[in-house]
Design an enzyme around this catalytic site. Sequence first.
Site, PDB file in Angstrom:
ATOM      1  CD  GLU A 117      -3.103  -1.008   2.131  1.00 48.97           C
ATOM      2  OE1 GLU A 117      -3.136  -0.022   2.885  1.00 48.97           O
ATOM      3  OE2 GLU A 117      -3.957  -1.911   2.166  1.00 48.97           O
ATOM      4  CG  HIS A 233      -9.319   6.519   1.798  1.00 49.37           C
ATOM      5  ND1 HIS A 233      -9.330   6.243   0.446  1.00 49.37           N
ATOM      6  CD2 HIS A 233      -8.715   5.452   2.385  1.00 49.37           C
ATOM      7  CE1 HIS A 233      -8.766   5.059   0.243  1.00 49.37           C
ATOM      8  NE2 HIS A 233      -8.384   4.561   1.399  1.00 49.37           N
ATOM      9  NE  ARG A 279      -4.641   5.667   3.051  1.00 47.50           N
ATOM     10  CZ  ARG A 279      -5.275   4.943   3.967  1.00 47.50           C
ATOM     11  NH1 ARG A 279      -5.601   5.486   5.119  1.00 47.50           N
ATOM     12  NH2 ARG A 279      -5.570   3.687   3.736  1.00 47.50           N
ATOM     13  CG  HIS A 338     -10.241   6.965   5.790  1.00 43.53           C
ATOM     14  ND1 HIS A 338     -11.272   6.052   5.669  1.00 43.53           N
ATOM     15  CD2 HIS A 338      -9.098   6.242   5.923  1.00 43.53           C
ATOM     16  CE1 HIS A 338     -10.772   4.822   5.720  1.00 43.53           C
ATOM     17  NE2 HIS A 338      -9.463   4.906   5.889  1.00 43.53           N
ATOM     18  NE  ARG A 373      -5.004   5.977   9.292  1.00 41.13           N
ATOM     19  CZ  ARG A 373      -5.379   5.016   8.444  1.00 41.13           C
ATOM     20  NH1 ARG A 373      -4.761   3.850   8.448  1.00 41.13           N
ATOM     21  NH2 ARG A 373      -6.364   5.214   7.606  1.00 41.13           N
TER      22      ARG A 373
END
Length: 507
Positions: A117, A233, A279, A338, A373
Site C-alpha cells: 500500500e 481518504h 494519501r 477517513h 497516517r
Amino acid sequence: MMAERLRHDGVLVVGAGLAGLSAALAAAPAKVLLLTEAPLNHGCSSAWAQGGVAAALSADDAPELHAEDTVAAGAGLVDPEAARLLAAEGPAAVRRLAALGAPFDQRADGGFAQSLEAAHSKARVARVKGDQAGRAIMEAVTVAALAAPHIQVKTGAKLVGLLQDATGRIRGVLARIDGQPVEIAAKAVILAAGGIGGLYAVTTTPAELKGEGLGLAAMAGAVIADPEFVQFHPTAIDIGRDPAPLATEALRGEGAKLLDGAGRPFMANYHPAAELAPRDVVARAIHAERAVRGGAFLDAREAVGAHFPEEFPAVFAACMGGGIDPRVQPIPVAPACHYHMGGIATDMDGRTSLPGLYAAGECASTGVHGANRLASNSLLEAAVFGERAGRAARDERPASGPYAVVTAPELPDEALQTLRQAMSREAGVVRDAEGLGRLMLLIGDLEARHGRAASLAAARLVAACALNRRESRGGHFRADFPEAAAPDRTFVTLDRIDPAGLRYAAE
C-alpha cells in the site's frame, strides 16, 4: 431526571471497536464493563476497515523498516519512540489476532499474504479476502470478548458525560442506557470512542462517530494533541451515499490507475510514486482534478477486472449497488474524511493528562501517525495501544469521595447537518484562513443556540488549531500557507482557545 448511581469494581471501557475490545481483553483479571451505543460490530470504524493490518511479517521486512516508513509518512511530526514501539509489537499483535480466529489470507507456504500500500517500502499489509480485514478481525475479537468471563458488555449505552473530582481525576462516566441516565463510578476509564468522521458531510466512517469522546475529555481539561490533522481518504466511491463506501488503497497496490474526466492518468503529474504516493498527496490531486476537470475515476479494469467479486467483494458490492460495474467501468471517486490523526494526548500506555482517564484507538493521539497516517497502521495501533492501555488501567487504584459531572447537550440533527457541511467545505482537503474563520464563527453561533455540545467542542479544536497552523504539512493543507514551516506538534487544552474561535487565547 435523577441519574441512577452504580459502582463498577474494575475498569470501564467506552467503545467496542478493536481498541476497546483489545483493552477489555488485556485488562484481565480485572473486571471490565464495556459500554457501546451500537450493537457489537456496528457503529465502529474497525469493522469497516478494508485494507488490513500493517506489520513486518515477512523474511525480507523488519520492524525498523516499518518504523522508518511510519516516520516518513508522518511528515515530521511522528514520535519516533511511538513508531518504534508500534512496529516492534506489530508482528506479535497480528499473530494474536490470527490466534483468536481472524482468517488472514495465507501464502502457499503458510505465511501471511501481504499487500503493498501507499508509502510502504515493502508489501506488509496482512489482509482478509482482499477487502474484508476489518469485519473478519472484529468478528474474531468480538467472540473472544463475549467469551471472556471478566468482561460484561452493555449495548444501548451512550456516553454523555465524565465523572470528575476536585483533583481533576476521572472517576467514571455518565451514560444514557436505554434512554435512562446512569452514573457509573469505576477505578479507571478507557475511552475508545472513535474518531470525528461524523462531523464531516463526506466521510467513510460511521455516522455515530462525532468526536464526542474527544470533546468531553477536552471539556474536562484533558490535553489534546494535533487535532488539526485529519486524513482524507483519496478514493471514497462517489455514488451519493452517506457515509461514502470506500475503494481500498489495495486496489492501487494491485495496479489500478487514477484517471481524469477524459480518461487520462494524472497522478504522475503530482508525485513520482504516482498512485502509490502518500494519501494526502493523492487526496489533493483528486480534489484538484475534480475541481478543474470535473471528475476523477479509479480504473481497476485491467488490474482486477473479472476477479472483483472474489478479490474485493466489499468494493464490488458497493459499486454494483451504486450502478457501477467495476469489472468494466472506472469507479468515480472523491476524497472523504477517513481518519483523525489527532486526539486525546496519551503516553505509550494510554494514560491521558487526567488521572484515571485512558484513551486508545482513533480518539487518542499517541504521536504514531504524525501529520499523515501510514496506510493500514490504524488497526495495528488499535490492537497494540489498546492492549497496552488495558494492561495499565487494570493496575489503577480506586478512589473515593465526591465528584462532579462534566456533561454536554446533544446537538440537534439540523444543526449537526449544518456543521457537517461547513466542516467539509472549510476544514477539508484544502483550507485557508477565510474559510476557517467562517467555520469558527458558525461553531460559535451553534453553541449560542444549542449550548456547547461535545461535538462542537471537537469541531472547534480542529478548526482553531488548523487556523493556528500557518503552514501545510501532511493532511493539513493551507492554500494561503502552502509551504512547510517548523515541524512542531500541537498540544492544547480547550480553555486556551479564544471564545471568538479565531485564534488561541493569549498565553
